[in-house]
Design an enzyme around this catalytic site. Structure first.
Site, mmCIF file in Angstrom:
data_model
loop_
_atom_site.group_PDB
_atom_site.id
_atom_site.type_symbol
_atom_site.label_atom_id
_atom_site.label_comp_id
_atom_site.label_asym_id
_atom_site.label_seq_id
_atom_site.Cartn_x
_atom_site.Cartn_y
_atom_site.Cartn_z
ATOM 1 N N CYS A 79 -35.626 -42.789 26.530
ATOM 2 C CA CYS A 79 -36.209 -42.224 27.499
ATOM 3 C C CYS A 79 -35.596 -42.612 28.957
ATOM 4 C CB CYS A 79 -37.691 -42.476 27.591
ATOM 5 S SG CYS A 79 -38.574 -42.260 29.137
ATOM 6 N N CYS A 82 -37.743 -43.854 31.761
ATOM 7 C CA CYS A 82 -38.090 -45.249 31.484
ATOM 8 C C CYS A 82 -37.388 -46.463 31.968
ATOM 9 C CB CYS A 82 -38.441 -45.481 29.967
ATOM 10 S SG CYS A 82 -39.558 -44.341 29.280
#
Length: 321
Positions: A79, A82
């Site tokens: 991700c 993230c």
């Protein structure tokens, strides 16, 4: 992914206090015990950011949330947002100096927690205050907005639940770690190895479980248990029959799981992972959960740092989301 703000107003009420009673009682008991030993120990700044899994969630999040608001960062290696949000949350957790605790949860390794929180996309940030889960925000949001949210969270914790936070000792950061004395696990781990050498897989499994019952995160015991349980599952299987069943019945989830176990024992790691990822892709409900959970168990056997595990985690995420 666009940030999705979630209001915190009205989410904490008397019902939440009642629901958190058991967790609060456990934490109060722990604090009382610490007080009898001279008061709760201060932690180093680095201890304000922890990794949490399903096994340790009750201890590391629910119980700790009775003394400090615990911020949950749901993330994954693949991700990209993230990677922007995670370091920012870690820096703020240290800066807030014990008024919040940051718990990082890898969704690939802890998908049951992801389902329980109803998360549809990551990064997703929640908080747990006195056992009550609060949605905070989703996506990579600006630092100023995160600070405002944390300030509200701390205020809720103080005014509604009397949370006092964690004592932090900055000088403890560079202190040399205390030597770990030979603990009670040495005999159990040795017993597990002796059992494995003797072919007593049931005895080895039980010995590892005895260690994990007291220390759920013990790395050697977790690895040993995963390996012993795998060997126990394939013991007595006829490889020819298992592989024929899997080939003849591609929709038979137990047949695919059994074949994946044999693949892994035979050293065909990528075949085992690929078989289960494909099974997850084409199934739903309990069948999908069974295949996914077995795949996570096989990840434990190989080890999280293995590039084949990393690739399989990414493949699993793609079929799930």
């Amino acid at each position: 992914m666009q940030p999705r703000n979630m209001s915190m107003s009205g989410v904490v009420d008397l019902a939440a206090v009642k629901a958190a009673g058991e967790a609060k009682a456990k934490a109060e008991q722990a604090r009382a015990e610490a007080a009898r030993k001279g008061g709760p120990a201060a932690v180093s700044p680095s201890a304000l950011v922890i990794d949490v899994d399903e096994a340790g969630f009750e201890r590391d999040v629910i119980q700790r949330s009775a003394e400090v608001p615990v911020v949950l960062d749901f993330w994954a290696e693949w991700c990209e947002p993230c990677k922007q949000l995670g370091p920012l949350l870690e820096r703020l957790a240290v800066e807030y100096n014990g008024r919040v605790l940051l718990a990082k949860i890898d969704v690939d390794a802890n998908q049951m927690l992801m389902q329980q929180f109803g998360i549809q996309g990551i990064p997703a940030v929640f908080a747990v205050v006195a056992g009550q889960a609060l949605p905070l925000f989703q996506g990579a949001v600006p630092e100023a907005q995160i600070r405002e949210t944390l300030d509200q969270l701390i205020q809720i914790g103080e005014e509604r639940f009397g949370l006092t936070g964690i004592r932090v000792d900055a000088d403890a950061e560079g202190a040399a770690p205390a030597a770990n004395p030979a603990g009670p696990y040495d005999a159990l781990l040795e017993a597990a190895m002796v059992a494995l050498d003797a072919g007593d897989l049931g005895g080895a499994v039980q010995a590892y479980k005895n260690v994990l019952a007291d220390d759920p995160g013990h790395p050697e015991a977790k690895l040993g248990l995963a390996q012993a349980e795998l060997l126990q599952r394939v013991q007595g299987l006829d490889p020819g029959v298992v592989r024929k069943n899997a080939a003849d019945n591609p929709a038979d989830v137990p047949a695919q799981i059994a074949a994946a176990d044999l693949d892994l024992v035979g050293g065909h790691v990528q075949d085992a992972f690929g078989r289960l990822v494909e099974t997850v892709r084409r199934t739903f409900g309990e069948d999908r959960d069974a295949a996914r959970l077995r795949l996570l168990e096989l990840f434990e056997v190989i080890g999280a740092d293995d590039p084949r595990v990393t690739a399989a985690r990414q493949a699993l995420a793609r079929v799930l989301f």
